[in-house]
Write a protein that holds these residues in place. Structure first.
Motif, PDB file in Angstrom:
ATOM      1  N   THR A  69     -35.581 107.292  58.310  1.00 54.52           N
ATOM      2  CA  THR A  69     -35.439 106.555  57.042  1.00 54.52           C
ATOM      3  C   THR A  69     -35.802 105.175  57.401  1.00 54.52           C
ATOM      4  O   THR A  69     -35.801 104.554  58.636  1.00 54.52           O
ATOM      5  N   ALA A  70     -35.856 104.463  56.088  1.00 57.96           N
ATOM      6  CA  ALA A  70     -36.377 102.850  56.235  1.00 57.96           C
ATOM      7  C   ALA A  70     -37.247 102.656  57.449  1.00 57.96           C
ATOM      8  O   ALA A  70     -36.852 101.919  58.415  1.00 57.96           O
ATOM      9  N   SER A  71     -38.201 103.305  57.509  1.00 52.84           N
ATOM     10  CA  SER A  71     -39.231 103.258  58.386  1.00 52.84           C
ATOM     11  C   SER A  71     -39.817 101.692  58.714  1.00 52.84           C
ATOM     12  O   SER A  71     -39.831 100.979  57.648  1.00 52.84           O
ATOM     13  N   HIS A  98     -36.739 113.429  59.915  1.00 56.01           N
ATOM     14  CA  HIS A  98     -36.809 112.443  59.158  1.00 56.01           C
ATOM     15  C   HIS A  98     -36.655 110.974  59.829  1.00 56.01           C
ATOM     16  O   HIS A  98     -35.717 111.068  60.590  1.00 56.01           O
ATOM     17  N   ARG A 155     -31.235 105.866  62.380  1.00 60.58           N
ATOM     18  CA  ARG A 155     -32.229 106.044  61.078  1.00 60.58           C
ATOM     19  C   ARG A 155     -32.905 107.582  61.340  1.00 60.58           C
ATOM     20  O   ARG A 155     -33.639 107.731  60.563  1.00 60.58           O
ATOM     21  N   THR A 169     -41.247 112.025  56.735  1.00 63.02           N
ATOM     22  CA  THR A 169     -40.725 113.462  57.058  1.00 63.02           C
ATOM     23  C   THR A 169     -41.884 114.311  58.006  1.00 63.02           C
ATOM     24  O   THR A 169     -43.096 114.422  57.492  1.00 63.02           O
ATOM     25  N   LYS A 225     -40.366 103.159  53.602  1.00 62.08           N
ATOM     26  CA  LYS A 225     -40.205 104.635  53.042  1.00 62.08           C
ATOM     27  C   LYS A 225     -39.527 105.600  54.327  1.00 62.08           C
ATOM     28  O   LYS A 225     -39.578 105.334  55.384  1.00 62.08           O
ATOM     29  N   THR A 226     -39.308 106.835  53.814  1.00 64.31           N
ATOM     30  CA  THR A 226     -38.911 107.714  54.723  1.00 64.31           C
ATOM     31  C   THR A 226     -40.150 108.786  55.284  1.00 64.31           C
ATOM     32  O   THR A 226     -40.780 109.126  54.273  1.00 64.31           O
ATOM     33  N   LYS A 271     -32.897 111.914  61.612  1.00 62.82           N
ATOM     34  CA  LYS A 271     -32.425 113.150  61.306  1.00 62.82           C
ATOM     35  C   LYS A 271     -33.105 114.378  61.262  1.00 62.82           C
ATOM     36  O   LYS A 271     -34.246 114.038  61.006  1.00 62.82           O
ATOM     37  N   ARG A 315     -28.061 113.940  63.113  1.00 63.38           N
ATOM     38  CA  ARG A 315     -28.416 112.504  62.815  1.00 63.38           C
ATOM     39  C   ARG A 315     -28.134 111.526  63.945  1.00 63.38           C
ATOM     40  O   ARG A 315     -27.274 111.570  64.927  1.00 63.38           O
TER      41      ARG A 315
END
Lengths: 117, 114
Positions: free
Chosen positions: B78-80, B76, B61, B20, B17-18, B63, B58
């Motif tokens: 991503t693809a944790s 963020h 992964r 945040t 999951k991402t 941002k 960025r």
């Protein structure tokens, strides 16, 4: 990236004694070093800014006579906690910037854990 | 003096999951904002910097966004992955006579579970 070391990594001392912590830049010359303190689950609090060859600038509320900072060379800064008390127990971290550093280039040491009994 | 708030003390998400993370600040106008990772008993490790005139940055992964009107930055991942589990700190960077000084938030402890 550049490497910053701290010594010791941890220290235990009796109340009333003074403790010196060293911060060294290993592969670059650090014109400016910063000292931070971090209590458990709290943010890093900037204590002082140290420029080589000049007096340190302390943040508001930080006692300069309590926390003595010396930046005598381009690779070494020291923080001395004088007459330490249990409330001074904390994690002390330094960071360093070099001659050609853009404002984002600041490298942190691994920290020193101080426990005052 | 400046006040920096990071949205929550802890965030738990599932692998893939991402994540945040939020950083809000008041009483300050930073020249730039940085995000760091800190593992237990270690010093912070630099991740990303964003300047006041930039909206988004960025790196692989990661941002980060920066809204100077809202006085907020979002970070963020991503693809944790479980290896991303750590405390993430935002820091405001000074300008002028305070150039180089960083003021940190308390951090958000991220846990990524398999």
């Amino acid at each position: 990236g550049a490497v910053v070391s701290q010594h010791p990594s941890w220290v235990i001392c009796k109340s009333g004694t003074s403790v010196k912590i060293e911060c060294r830049s290993l592969d670059f010359q650090a014109t400016t070093m910063f000292w931070y303190r971090q209590f458990p689950k709290q943010s890093l609090m900037l204590m002082a800014t140290s420029n080589e060859g000049s007096k340190a600038t302390y943040e508001q509320g930080v006692e300069k006579d309590k926390f003595l900072i010396n930046h005598a060379s381009l690779t070494l800064s020291t923080l001395t906690v004088t007459s330490a008390h249990p409330e001074d127990s904390s994690f002390y971290i330094c960071s360093a910037r070099g001659w050609e550093a853009s404002y984002n280039e600041q490298f942190f040491g691994p920290g020193t854990r101080l426990t005052v009994l | 003096s400046q006040k920096i708030e990071q949205n929550s003390e802890a965030l738990n998400i599932q692998e893939g999951k991402t994540a945040t993370l939020t950083c809000n600040y008041t009483n300050y106008s930073p020249a730039y904002l940085q995000w760091y990772r800190q593992d237990p008993g270690r010093g912070p490790v630099f991740l990303l910097l964003i300047r006041e005139n930039e909206k988004e940055k960025r790196k692989e992964r990661l941002k980060v966004t920066f809204d100077t009107t809202l006085k907020q930055s979002l970070f963020h991942i991503t693809a944790s992955q479980p290896a991303d589990s750590a405390t993430y700190l935002c820091a405001l960077g000074g300008r002028g006579s305070t150039l180089g000084r960083l003021y940190f938030g308390r951090g958000t402890q991220l846990t990524v579970w398999p």
